[in-house]
Design a protein around this motif. Structure first.
Motif, PDB file in Angstrom:
ATOM      1  N   LEU A  43       5.629  -3.394  -4.629  1.00  8.66           N
ATOM      2  CA  LEU A  43       4.360  -4.120  -4.640  1.00  8.66           C
ATOM      3  C   LEU A  43       3.608  -3.851  -5.938  1.00  8.66           C
ATOM      4  CD1 LEU A  43       3.090  -3.488  -0.992  1.00  8.66           C
ATOM      5  CD2 LEU A  43       4.072  -5.594  -1.907  1.00  8.66           C
ATOM      6  N   GLY A  44       2.870  -4.854  -6.376  1.00 11.68           N
ATOM      7  CA  GLY A  44       2.059  -4.699  -7.565  1.00 11.68           C
ATOM      8  C   GLY A  44       0.683  -5.294  -7.375  1.00 11.68           C
ATOM      9  N   VAL A  45      -0.274  -4.778  -8.127  1.00  9.47           N
ATOM     10  CA  VAL A  45      -1.612  -5.366  -8.190  1.00  9.47           C
ATOM     11  C   VAL A  45      -1.878  -5.718  -9.646  1.00  9.47           C
ATOM     12  CG1 VAL A  45      -2.503  -4.170  -6.168  1.00  9.47           C
ATOM     13  CG2 VAL A  45      -2.671  -3.067  -8.400  1.00  9.47           C
ATOM     14  N   PHE A  46      -2.639  -6.788  -9.874  1.00  6.98           N
ATOM     15  CA  PHE A  46      -2.883  -7.218 -11.252  1.00  6.98           C
ATOM     16  C   PHE A  46      -4.268  -7.842 -11.367  1.00  6.98           C
ATOM     17  CE2 PHE A  46      -0.710 -10.674  -9.032  1.00  6.98           C
ATOM     18  CZ  PHE A  46      -1.525 -11.766  -9.290  1.00  6.98           C
ATOM     19  N   THR A  47      -4.767  -7.822 -12.584  1.00  6.24           N
ATOM     20  CA  THR A  47      -6.022  -8.489 -12.891  1.00  6.24           C
ATOM     21  C   THR A  47      -5.889  -9.185 -14.237  1.00  6.24           C
ATOM     22  OG1 THR A  47      -8.429  -8.166 -13.116  1.00  6.24           O
ATOM     23  CG2 THR A  47      -7.016  -6.478 -14.050  1.00  6.24           C
ATOM     24  N   GLN A  48      -6.630 -10.266 -14.407  1.00  7.61           N
ATOM     25  CA  GLN A  48      -6.603 -11.009 -15.665  1.00  7.61           C
ATOM     26  C   GLN A  48      -8.014 -11.492 -15.986  1.00  7.61           C
ATOM     27  OE1 GLN A  48      -5.216 -15.284 -16.269  1.00  7.61           O
ATOM     28  NE2 GLN A  48      -3.430 -14.196 -17.088  1.00  7.61           N
TER      29      GLN A  48
END
Length: 360
Positions: free
Chosen positions: A296-301
């Protein structure tokens, strides 16, 4: 309208078993000569997507279908010649509540590469213009659901296709692959105005840790590489100019975990050549964390469009989400929410659910 929405969602969900079966293949279809000097590989990139938008004026919109549907072929001919061909049909089969979608199929990439000698390559064809790290990334390994919102502002004025243009470039890798340069001559607006001067672009990148030497830059490697890329580029045609500086960092952290960070700045100035592209700074920040065991991954942009002229509106895009890398980048499922703030316009909120099947 409600039944069409439900039907699109059901069709979207029904793709999951087929996508899982497709992604289980260990390698793309490949043909080669007996001596191995020539080979051809076939692949595919499919990105089913559902998105919903609150336009901030009391109205909403939705769409569902294939955000990207790409057929890919690549290989090597007689040791020193490589080729890469890719078609695309963005929004293929998309049903939308608010607009008619043109299901166009077009040539996305057509690159023939001659390896003059180790570390020096000459590319010719329909090529990604070498401006910034983000504009030269592979869509198959992006951290989030899309590129930076302001990374391709020059595509329209220069008659490019998502950053691609017809031309020739030289790529070189020095100091054991730790220094890369790209320099090319392209058509740009000459496609519609043959009297216009040619377009010139190039970039230099430094890789003090691990290296990369592919035609496309990687996104998150999910802990497989310790990569730091520091680069800068330019793009010019007549009075138009763009300059960029960028940093990309991908680091394994042990236990299968990893982190990814990217920062890009592109300074656009359409000048008198492209008056609809005002002088502005386009910022992009991306950050993500990958948890190895659950995949699993979390990301922001964050994307920020800072226009110099007070007569034009600035804009900011905030996005964040989660991703399940079921089979690395071969099979993913991502969900993200974004908020777009533009001066003088209502704030918009967007929701994305996107899957990916990639084999090549």
């Amino acid at each position: 309208m409600r039944f069409r929405t439900i039907g699109s969602l059901l069709c979207f969900a029904a793709l999951a078993p087929a996508l899982a079966a497709t992604s289980s293949a260990q390698s793309p279809i490949r043909f080669s000569t007996e001596d191995g000097a020539s080979s051809v590989s076939l692949g595919v990139l499919l990105q089913p997507q559902f998105d919903w938008e609150d336009r901030g004026d009391g109205s909403t919109a939705w769409s569902a279908g294939l955000r990207r549907a790409r057929l890919i072929a690549g290989g090597r001919l007689f040791q020193k010649v490589k080729f890469f061909v890719e078609s695309d049909s963005p929004y293929f089969g998309v049903h939308s509540s608010s607009r008619t979608v043109d299901h166009e199929i077009f040539l996305q990439d057509l690159v023939v590469t001659y390896e003059a000698r180790r570390g020096i390559q000459v590319d010719a064809g329909l090529i990604m213009v070498p401006l910034s790290y983000n504009t030269n990334q592979s869509a198959a390994s992006l951290l989030g659901v899309n590129y930076g919102p302001y990374s391709f502002l020059a595509s329209g004025p220069t008659t490019s296709k998502v950053g691609r243009d017809w031309g020739t470039q030289v790529r070189g890798y020095l100091a054991g692959g730790h220094v890369e340069y790209r320099a090319g001559v392209f058509e740009g607006v000459r496609e519609i105005d043959p009297s216009a001067p040619r377009r010139f672009a190039g970039r230099v990148a430094w890789y003090p840790l691990d290296t990369q030497d592919g035609l496309f830059y990687t996104g998150t490697t999910l802990g497989k590489k310790h990569l730091l890329a520091i680069g800068g580029g330019f793009d010019r045609q007549d009075d138009y100019a763009a300059h960029s500086v960028d940093v990309f960092y991908d680091r394994p952290l042990g236990g299968g975990h990893s982190m990814t960070v990217q920062l890009d700045l592109i300074r656009y100035d359409g000048g008198t050549t492209f008056t609809k592209l005002p002088k502005q700074n386009a910022w992009l920040f991306e950050g993500g964390y990958y948890f190895g065991r659950p995949r699993l991954g979390v990301f922001t942009q964050l994307g920020w469009q800072d226009v110099v002229s007070a007569a034009a509106a600035d804009a900011t895009s905030y996005a964040g989400g989660v991703a399940w890398f079921a089979r690395g980048h071969r099979l993913t499922l991502k969900a993200a929410v974004a908020r777009i703030v533009r001066d003088g316009a209502p704030d918009r909120v967007q929701l994305f659910v996107q899957s990916q099947v990639f084999a090549f």
